[in-house]
Motif scaffolding. Structure first.
Motif, short mmCIF file in Angstrom:
data_model
loop_
_atom_site.label_atom_id
_atom_site.label_comp_id
_atom_site.label_asym_id
_atom_site.label_seq_id
_atom_site.Cartn_x
_atom_site.Cartn_y
_atom_site.Cartn_z
N LYS A 41 25.06 -62.08 -17.05
CA LYS A 41 25.34 -60.68 -17.37
C LYS A 41 26.57 -60.55 -18.27
CE LYS A 41 23.43 -59.24 -12.97
NZ LYS A 41 23.73 -58.73 -11.64
N ASP A 42 26.60 -61.26 -19.36
CA ASP A 42 27.66 -61.25 -20.38
C ASP A 42 28.99 -61.81 -19.88
OD1 ASP A 42 26.05 -60.25 -22.36
OD2 ASP A 42 26.56 -58.17 -21.93
N ARG A 43 29.05 -62.29 -18.67
CA ARG A 43 30.28 -62.89 -18.14
C ARG A 43 30.12 -64.41 -18.09
NH1 ARG A 43 33.74 -59.07 -15.81
NH2 ARG A 43 32.75 -57.05 -15.54
N VAL A 44 31.22 -65.09 -18.44
CA VAL A 44 31.21 -66.56 -18.45
C VAL A 44 31.92 -67.04 -17.20
CG1 VAL A 44 31.97 -68.62 -19.67
CG2 VAL A 44 31.15 -66.64 -20.95
N TYR A 45 31.25 -67.90 -16.44
CA TYR A 45 31.80 -68.44 -15.21
C TYR A 45 32.06 -69.93 -15.36
CZ TYR A 45 30.52 -64.06 -13.02
OH TYR A 45 30.42 -62.75 -12.71
N TYR A 46 33.17 -70.38 -14.79
CA TYR A 46 33.56 -71.79 -14.75
C TYR A 46 33.16 -72.31 -13.39
CZ TYR A 46 36.80 -75.78 -14.93
OH TYR A 46 37.37 -77.02 -14.91
N ARG A 60 18.22 -64.43 -8.68
CA ARG A 60 19.09 -63.87 -9.70
C ARG A 60 19.58 -62.46 -9.34
NH1 ARG A 60 17.17 -64.49 -15.81
NH2 ARG A 60 17.48 -66.66 -15.27
N ASP A 61 18.73 -61.69 -8.68
CA ASP A 61 19.11 -60.33 -8.30
C ASP A 61 20.18 -60.31 -7.21
OD1 ASP A 61 17.29 -59.36 -10.11
OD2 ASP A 61 15.69 -59.19 -8.62
N ASN A 62 20.17 -61.29 -6.32
CA ASN A 62 21.11 -61.33 -5.20
C ASN A 62 22.41 -62.05 -5.52
OD1 ASN A 62 19.25 -59.99 -3.64
ND2 ASN A 62 18.36 -61.85 -2.81
N LEU A 63 22.46 -62.79 -6.62
CA LEU A 63 23.65 -63.55 -6.97
C LEU A 63 24.62 -62.67 -7.75
CD1 LEU A 63 24.88 -66.43 -6.87
CD2 LEU A 63 23.84 -66.81 -9.10
N LEU A 64 25.79 -62.40 -7.17
CA LEU A 64 26.79 -61.56 -7.85
C LEU A 64 27.67 -62.38 -8.78
CD1 LEU A 64 27.90 -59.26 -4.90
CD2 LEU A 64 26.39 -58.72 -6.80
N SER A 65 28.20 -63.49 -8.28
CA SER A 65 29.01 -64.37 -9.10
C SER A 65 29.07 -65.73 -8.44
CB SER A 65 30.43 -63.82 -9.29
OG SER A 65 31.15 -63.91 -8.09
N VAL A 66 29.43 -66.73 -9.23
CA VAL A 66 29.61 -68.08 -8.71
C VAL A 66 30.69 -68.74 -9.57
CG1 VAL A 66 27.72 -69.02 -10.09
CG2 VAL A 66 28.47 -70.22 -8.06
N GLY A 67 31.66 -69.34 -8.92
CA GLY A 67 32.75 -69.96 -9.66
C GLY A 67 33.82 -68.95 -10.05
N THR A 68 34.56 -69.28 -11.09
CA THR A 68 35.65 -68.44 -11.58
C THR A 68 35.22 -67.75 -12.87
OG1 THR A 68 37.26 -70.00 -10.70
CG2 THR A 68 38.06 -68.43 -12.33
N CYS A 69 35.37 -66.44 -12.92
CA CYS A 69 35.03 -65.70 -14.13
C CYS A 69 36.14 -65.94 -15.16
CB CYS A 69 34.90 -64.22 -13.83
SG CYS A 69 34.48 -63.24 -15.28
N PHE A 70 35.77 -66.51 -16.30
CA PHE A 70 36.74 -66.77 -17.36
C PHE A 70 36.85 -65.60 -18.32
CE2 PHE A 70 38.05 -70.73 -16.12
CZ PHE A 70 38.72 -71.43 -17.10
N GLY A 71 35.82 -64.81 -18.44
CA GLY A 71 35.87 -63.67 -19.35
C GLY A 71 34.47 -63.17 -19.60
N ARG A 72 34.37 -62.36 -20.66
CA ARG A 72 33.06 -61.81 -20.97
C ARG A 72 32.89 -61.69 -22.47
NH1 ARG A 72 32.79 -56.25 -22.02
NH2 ARG A 72 30.68 -56.21 -21.22
#
Length: 179
Positions: A41-46, A60-72
């Protein structure tokens, strides 16, 4: 969640190179476990590879985030770093700035750093290069862009901007809904 395309990877690494230089390789090939960047969703995760494999079982619908958000990525394709990447950026930072105690709160409220609030700056910091801002007790406060090089900082007025604010840890409170 998908891997980044060639163009997205180039844009991300160009932005990261402003702050950590050639240490990007150390960021990915860590000694404890390999990490990678994933787009959702336009966000990059590490993400560590083990967490990435474990998240594959979640829809995919249930996954909010995984890892550290580096930016978008913006709609125009530019990459903007988030404050959540500060812990990783500060470990591998090339250019650093330390601020005086009375300037810390000003920076945490989103203001630029003037020469009067500057305590130290690393040698050979280029103008418009990415810098990590630290308190005098070596706590990372945020990051920004050097408005002056190290050499020209000595010759400017005390009210001149030395670091232009991009993100600070105060954003956790100010923008908690968006992070």
């Amino acid at each position: 969640m998908r891997p980044l395309t060639e163009e997205e990877t180039k844009t991300l690494f160009t932005k990261l190179a402003e702050f950590i230089g050639k240490n990007i390789e150390q960021l990915i090939n860590r000694t404890d476990e390999r990490h990678c960047f994933r787009l959702m969703k336009d966000r990059v995760y590490y993400v560590s590879e083990s967490a990435m494999k474990a998240s594959a079982s979640i829809s995919r619908d249930n996954l909010l985030s995984v890892g550290t958000c580096f930016g978008r990525f913006s709609k125009s394709g530019k990459f903007r770093l988030h404050i959540t990447a500060l812990d990783h950026l500060s470990q591998y930072a090339v250019n650093k700035v330390w601020v005086k105690a009375n300037t810390e709160m000003q920076f945490l409220y989103g203001n630029n750093i003037t020469k009067a609030g500057l305590a130290r700056i690393t040698e050979n910091t280029p103008q418009y290069g990415g810098v990590i801002v630290y308190s005098m007790s070596d706590i990372p406060l945020g990051f920004g862009v050097a408005a002056q090089s190290t050499l020209s900082t000595a010759n400017v007025d005390s009210t001149a901007n030395v670091v232009l604010h991009q993100a600070d840890i105060g954003e956790y409170l100010r923008l908690e809904d968006d992070l």
